[in-house]
Design a protein around this motif. Structure first.
Motif, PDB file in Angstrom:
ATOM      1  N   UNK A 229       3.067   8.733  -4.309  1.00 33.44           N
ATOM      2  CA  UNK A 229       3.848   7.535  -4.648  1.00 33.44           C
ATOM      3  C   UNK A 229       3.186   6.665  -5.721  1.00 33.44           C
TER       4      UNK A 229
ATOM      5  N   UNK B 113       3.978  16.580  -4.890  1.00 37.24           N
ATOM      6  CA  UNK B 113       3.318  15.775  -3.859  1.00 37.24           C
ATOM      7  C   UNK B 113       4.307  15.422  -2.757  1.00 37.24           C
ATOM      8  N   UNK B 114       5.339  16.238  -2.659  1.00 36.48           N
ATOM      9  CA  UNK B 114       6.351  16.008  -1.644  1.00 36.48           C
ATOM     10  C   UNK B 114       7.713  15.742  -2.260  1.00 36.48           C
TER      11      UNK B 114
ATOM     12  N   UNK C 198       0.849  -1.181   0.000  1.00 36.50           N
ATOM     13  CA  UNK C 198       0.000   0.000   0.000  1.00 36.50           C
ATOM     14  C   UNK C 198       0.890   1.239   0.000  1.00 36.50           C
ATOM     15  N   UNK C 199       0.387   2.283  -0.631  1.00 37.35           N
ATOM     16  CA  UNK C 199       1.194   3.512  -0.727  1.00 37.35           C
ATOM     17  C   UNK C 199       1.404   4.160   0.634  1.00 37.35           C
ATOM     18  N   UNK C 200       0.373   4.057   1.472  1.00 37.66           N
ATOM     19  CA  UNK C 200       0.489   4.609   2.822  1.00 37.66           C
ATOM     20  C   UNK C 200       0.979   6.045   2.845  1.00 37.66           C
TER      21      UNK C 200
ATOM     22  N   UNK D 140       2.388   2.516  -8.721  1.00 40.78           N
ATOM     23  CA  UNK D 140       3.142   2.638  -7.469  1.00 40.78           C
ATOM     24  C   UNK D 140       4.615   2.724  -7.822  1.00 40.78           C
TER      25      UNK D 140
ATOM     26  N   UNK E 196       1.622  13.352   0.048  1.00 37.88           N
ATOM     27  CA  UNK E 196       2.213  12.078  -0.358  1.00 37.88           C
ATOM     28  C   UNK E 196       1.345  11.410  -1.405  1.00 37.88           C
TER      29      UNK E 196
END
Ligand SMILES: Cc1cc2nc3c(=O)[nH]c(=O)nc-3n(C[C@H](O)[C@H](O)[C@H](O)COP(=O)(O)OP(=O)(O)OC[C@H]3O[C@@H](n4cnc5c(N)ncnc54)[C@H](O)[C@@H]3O)c2cc1C
Ligand code: FES
Ligand code: FES
Lengths: 764, 156, 285
Positions: free
Chosen positions: A238, A476-477, A182-184, A351, A236
């Motif tokens: 990813x 996105x970071x 999972x990207x988390x 991902x 975030x």
């Protein structure tokens, strides 16, 4: 041609950092509008079932509920598939995965909305499902769409490909089972939809406002021009906010359209973990051979991606996996087959690494196993087989511009690993091991996605010599704002704080595709340079007049325009004031698109990518031989980056990528039971903490310029790709075992030791 | 509708009263009622640390704490670290070192970091353990540690 | 997101809390809230009538006769750093520092950890080992419950309706020579225990074990003592033979199950390993 100058490669403050550090940045969850409603989604808790009857009347009557929307109320296409139209926004008669949407709810509070959504529970008739991607390809398995579960097959065929003729002195056969991830991202999915007459504005946490624009226009049956999507600050991504956010955005848009009120949709962590896309789980079968001198003779790879219930971006992921299956090694005979199987599991999406980490894991594990069988040092074995200037072809027969960087990354990472003496953190009784892994990364989009590979920029020069920049690619970071700011400042010879880069908005820039494939700084930077070049056609003549020189002799540096070669100079602000006084156009657009490439899909031969970057990670681990715990003690990461645009941002990409990959390698396990995630919380889905993070020695090698602005190369994904295999190789070296699966949780490691484990009698 | 209750507490140095439902979480009181949205919600379950604020000087997960339990107490959020327009040494250091990427974990990381420094916890290993409740998916933590080091030296 | 709460009673004193709870045992006490909020968020206890203990629980850690008394409201952070506790029961301090991560420790209370009665409650093994008393407060005043009798099953304790935990009392007249806690999870911090272990030993001048106590978490329906381990240790020195007997014996004391965190077999291996390592450490100490 613009000259390279400061602040390139520096570590000036990132433009977005202080607002984030003081709590001023407004993410979607921080935006509230008068009259705003809260959205919730009723989803299936079955992975495979027929929906018999379906009543939303009682949900409509629940407190605070303002609207409940079902499929028959969608004005446009009930369709959110990114590439294939196989995924409805709202299902009607059949669910194919846990999390399939049944209905949408808007209510006055989030609690009321989710209560009503949970109250919607249709009568189901369970259908047999299929949860194993290899089994899914059997003819007898239940199918999800159409007559079989095979979505697509990709191949690479090079040299001798008849398996019967592939022979070698040493052959390794291995079967790899590689888990998803999972990207988390710390900020769960979030969007806000605000209707206004015949148009609608969406603010979303996302990587591609343009995908959202398309999905919303399609679902609402309105022109693209009527949909404005602004990328909100994004906590975030990813890859998890590339394709997926179109779905929540279409949900919020539907409800806003229906209620004529602003509607905000925020996922809870559990919901996010349970329903969003994941890194594809993969099964990879290898048969690789080498001669007794340690030269690879052939490589046969059979990969199956677990696509889950919908295609999403799986074909694009598989496309990259397919051509990444060999790594930076020169192998004369190659037979790669990559298949995508529909299953009733959660669906796979973009991902970080896009399928490459999985196949690289297998390739680098096999490299170690082959080395052991040959009695060679894995490092030496790699050196023998790396691509080199005399053997510069990738597995698709594409000549590499800088094949020597493979060796350079390897040497540097090995050196850094040896020289950086980090005090060990694990007890002395643990076993130590070192592992190496390399990656050959195709920068930017694959040939198959090349139609998306264009990018837009707008540059507005202000009278005070400050600059507004808008690009179509997102922050996105990862540092895209800093990169674009740096590129702009360097190209105009001004201080970075004079450059303001604003988040993308579909009404200010043209469709620039998704911010993925490590293309952000490359594509937006190139578009900005194009805009600046065009701007200078208007600026240089004015400056030339002030300087008394020819326009072609004007050079911008140190916040001045000057005569190149050290002549007189005037402050840039004098030039911009003069432009303003003369009412000269100071807005300029820029465009970038990659050149067409040749690629034969049937054989996999040709140019899947325009250029490549290399990376090598060397990892030291300590393993508890009784309990199977792993401590990553140090990571040396060497990356072929072309040129550093912003140093701390680049280092941060590598450090963050390594730790994220470490989580995938060791603790992040998606525990699926009949397609349902059993551990949808950070209590049991374990991402690395500050205590787990190893020191990372980052080397950014600038010897081989790339095609990005000022010679830079994409870095976000190469930072992730090699780590897991290096960890696996280190663990296996420490314990002298062969483990061919991910994640390497303690029970997996202890099981692998079973024969030798002191407490093996307890393992029944 | 449940009854509402009145809660008095100090947020970032200012005493305030709120009328809220009894089940209001401290996090929502801070964000929705007090309008200080710097504090984030990443999980709502105590695991991620994005919602960390200082309660009487110590870090706590505001998503698990009832606002009603904070009667009479002092809350500090990331906004409250800025004094007379000057950011706190930890905020400066996080920006300077590159410890901020997507920024969603940042307010929580900063609050725990401030508490670490105030409690003179300067051993890196111990800092790593104490920060383990503040998950960051972007940075790999390296630059956050660096920021702690920098702030630790500028602080005194 | 508001938690579904009908009402909250905020007493001004502990006595008021006890009186209210005895009157209305259906109220839901909340101390730090670190367990209960998570459960409420997951949909449990909808429409609860909360009893807010946060300001009124005894919280100090003080010596009292042959005991150290720890207020039920003492936080993990306070326990971990408590000087008096560290000298008599270091295992409890170690366990407190392992409950969640620091922000949790600054909020989580000892009373809550016990009342919640998770099989993985980290402070339970050290308290079991120390023969602690859980002091319950009810209508009739205070009563002592032996720690061993306190846990009744996952999430179940033996408090009577209307009773609150007032404090925990640790007998300290005869502090052990060795007291340790350790826990195991896939990560070292912020992790629910897959197995936890605490051992305390009294050793005489000859190095013989005169008293042994051991307890484990997450290997049965409740945290529990390990009588077989204790039995094989008493009267022996901590030589390799004794240690290996203890390692075998622990298997009789546990009944692990497969769950989402780990398979039962792994818990068996881990229990054996942790017991062995802790005793080896004790033998060198
Ligand atoms: C992210 C996270 C990580 C965690 N990690 C761990 C861990 O590693 N190890 C561990 O053991 N626990 C862990 N926990 C669980 C929790 O933090 C502890 O159990 C904590 O000690 C509970 O205390 P509390 O004061 O917060 O209890 P509350 O949540 O307030 O209450 C818990 C229960 O006890 C009852 N109760 C509370 N006080 C009393 C009292 N005085 N008398 C009677 N009943 C009472 C409540 O009614 C409720 O049923 C974790 C929790 C979270 C959210
Ligand atoms: S939101 Fe509170 S800890 Fe994650
Ligand atoms: S900066 Fe993104 S989670 Fe920490």
């Amino acid at each position: 041609m613009t000259k390279i100058q400061p602040p390139l490669g520096g570590s000036h403050r990132r433009p977005d950092a202080m607002a984030k550090a003081t709590g001023q940045t407004r993410y979607v969850g921080d935006l509230a509008l008068p009259g705003m409603l809260h959205a919730a989604i009723a989803v299936s808790d079955r992975a495979s079932a027929r929906v018999l009857n379906f009543d939303v009347a009682s949900a409509r009557r629940m407190p605070g509920v303002e609207a409940v929307v079902t499929a028959d109320e969608i004005p446009g296409d009930n369709q959110v598939g990114v590439i294939f139209p196989d995924q409805p926004l709202l299902v009607t008669d059949r669910v194919r995965m846990v999390g399939d949407r049944l209905a949408l709810v808007a209510a006055r509070t989030p609690e009321e909305a989710w209560d009503a959504a949970r109250a919607i529970s249709p009568a189901y008739e369970d259908q047999p499902g299929v949860f194993d991607p290899e089994k899914a390809l059997d003819e007898t398995s239940p199918t999800l769409h159409g007559t079989d579960n095979l979505l697509h097959t990709f191949q690479v065929l090079r040299g001798q490909t008849d398996p019967d003729h592939l022979d070698a002195d040493v052959i390794v056969e291995a079967h790899y089972e590689i888990g998803g991830q999972d990207h988390a991202y710390l900020e769960p999915q979030a969007c806000l939809a605000v209707p206004e007459g015949d148009r609608i504005t969406i603010s979303a946490s996302c990587q591609c406002p343009f995908y959202i624009q398309q999905a919303v226009a399609r679902v609402l049956a309105i022109p693209l021009a009527s949909v404005r999507v602004e990328q909100a600050p994004t906590g975030g991504a990813f890859g998890g906010k590339e394709d997926y956010p179109s779905e929540p955005a279409a949900c919020a848009a539907m409800l806003a359209w229906r209620t004529r009120r602003p509607v905000r949709l925020l996922y809870s962590r559990e919901f996010d973990l349970q329903v969003t896309t994941k890194r594809h789980a993969m099964v990879v079968q290898h048969r690789w051979g080498a001669d007794k001198n340690g030269r690879l003779v052939f490589a046969e790879v059979e990969a199956v991606l677990d696509c889950g219930a919908y295609a999403g971006l799986s074909t694009v992921v598989a496309e990259r996996a397919n051509v990444s299956a060999i790594g930076p090694y020169a192998v004369p005979n190659i037979m790669v087959r990559t298949r995508i199987a529909y299953t009733n599991n959660l669906f796979g999406g973009a991902y970080r690494g896009f399928g490459a980490p999985q196949v690289s894991f297998a390739a680098e594990a096999t490299m170690d196993t082959l080395a052991h069988r040959l009695g060679m040092d894995p490092l030496e074995f790699r050196r023998i087989n790396l691509v080199t200037p005399s053997d510069p072809l990738t597995c698709t027969d594409q000549p590499l511009a800088a094949p020597q960087m493979a060796q350079a990354c390897l040497d540097r990472a090995v050196k850094d690993s040896e020289e950086h003496q980090i005090a060990p953190r694990a007890p002395d009784s643990w076993r130590r091991g070192r592992g190496i892994s390399l990656a050959l990364y195709g920068i930017n989009l694959h040939r198959g996605g090349q139609f998306l590979d264009r990018s837009s920029a707008v540059v507005i020069l202000q009278p005070d010599a400050s600059v507004i920049v808008r690009v179509g690619l997102t922050e996105m970071g990862q540092g895209n704002l800093a990169a674009v700011q740096t590129v702009t400042a360097a190209a105009l010879g001004i201080q970075p704080d004079k450059v303001q880069v604003w988040q993308p908005d579909t009404t200010t820039v043209a469709d620039s595709g998704p911010t993925v494939a490590s293309r952000g700084s490359h594509s937006s930077g190139r578009a900005v340079l194009d805009a600046i070049e065009r701007l200078r056609r208007r600026l240089d003549p004015i400056a030339a007049e002030l300087l008394g020189c020819r326009p072609e002799d004007v050079e911008l540096a140190d916040s001045c325009a000057r005569v190149s070669g050290g002549g007189p100079s005037v402050p840039l602000i004098d030039v911009t004031r003069e432009m303003a006084a003369r009412r000269i156009e100071t807005i300029s657009t820029g465009w970038y698109r990659s050149k067409p490439r040749v690629f034969d899909e049937a054989t996999g031969m040709g140019e899947p990518y325009a250029s490549y970057a290399m990376a090598c990670h060397v990892v030291d681990v300590a393993v508890d031989p009784d309990l199977g715990l792993v401590r990553v003690e140090h990571v040396a990461a060497a990356h072929d980056v072309g040129r550093v645009l912003h140093r701390t941002a680049a280092e941060g990409q590598v450090e963050g990528g390594v730790v994220q990959a470490m989580g995938w390698a060791l603790t992040e396990e998606l525990k699926l039971d009949q397609g349902r995630l059993l551990n949808p919380s950070f209590t049991d889905y374990l991402i690395p903490t500050s205590d787990d993070a190893p020191p990372v020695t980052v080397a950014l090698l600038e010897d081989a310029p790339g095609r990005g602005p000022f010679g830079s190369k994409g870095l976000g994904e190469p930072a992730f790709i090699p780590t897991a295999a290096a960890i696996r190789n280190a663990v296996c070296a420490a314990l002298d075992v062969e483990i061919n699966r991910l994640p390497l949780t303690p029970p997996v490691i202890v099981r692998a030791l079973a024969g030798n484990h002191r407490f093996k009698h307890l393992m029944e | 509708m449940p009854e509402t209750i009145i809660i008095h507490l100090t947020i970032n140095g200012t005493g305030r009263s709120f009328r809220t439902p009894p089940g209001r979480r401290l996090l929502d009181l801070i964000r929705d009622d007090a309008g200080q949205t710097g504090t984030k919600e990443g999980c709502g379950a105590g695991e991620c640390g994005a919602c960390t604020v200082l309660l009487d000087g110590l870090p706590i997960p505001s998503c698990l704490v009832l606002a009603a339990s904070c009667e009479g107490h002092e809350i500090t959020t990331v906004e409250g670290l800025v004094h007379d327009g000057s950011p706190h040494a930890v905020q400066e250091a996080m920006v300077e070192t590159g410890g901020v990427q997507c920024g969603f974990c940042t307010p929580g990381v900063i609050m725990t970091s401030v508490a670490l420094l105030e409690n003179s916890i300067d051993d890196r290993e111990e800092q790593g353990r104490r920060l383990a409740g503040n998950l960051c998916r972007c940075t790999g933590y390296e630059k956050i540690f660096h920021a702690l080091e920098v702030a630790g030296t500028t602080d005194d | 997101m508001d938690l579904s709460v009908k009402d909250i009673y905020r007493p001004l004193t502990f006595d008021e809390a006890v009186a209210a709870f005895s009157d209305e045992p259906s109220m839901l006490p909340i101390a730090g809230g670190t367990d209960i909020s998570v459960q409420m968020r997951a949909g449990k206890f909808a429409g609860a009538h909360l009893l807010d203990l946060s300001g009124v629980l005894p919280r100090s850690i003080s010596a009292d006769g042959g005991f150290i008394e720890i207020g039920a409201g003492a936080t993990m952070d306070e326990i971990a750093d408590s000087g008096p506790l560290r000298s008599v029961c270091p295992a409890l301090c170690q366990a407190a520092r392992k409950v969640g991560a620091w922000p949790i420790q600054c909020r989580a209370t000892l009373g809550g950890n016990l009342a919640n009665a998770s099989p993985a409650a980290d402070t339970a093994p050290p308290l079991l080992v120390a023969d602690a008393l859980v002091v319950a407060a009810g209508q009739g005043g205070l009563r002592n419950i032996e720690a061993e009798d306190f846990f009744a099953g996952p999430g179940e304790n033996t408090l009577k309706p209307g009773e609150l935990i007032h404090s925990i009392r640790l007998p300290v007249t005869d502090p052990p020579s060795f007291s340790r806690f350790t826990k195991l999870g896939w990560q070292r911090e912020q992790i629910i225990s897959v197995v936890s272990l605490s051992i305390s030993l009294h050793l005489n001048d000859q190095g013989l074990v005169t008293k042994a106590a051991a307890a484990l978490g997450a290997v049965a329906a409740t945290p529990k003592r390990a009588p077989s381990v204790e039995a094989v240790l008493v009267g022996h020195s901590l030589d390799p033979a004794a240690i290996s007997r203890a390692v075998e014996a622990v298997q009789n004391d546990i009944t692990p199950i497969d769950d989402i965190r780990a398979p039962a077999w792994y818990r068996r291996v881990a229990a054996a390993t942790l017991v062995e390592r802790m005793l080896e450490e004790a033998s060198g100490a």
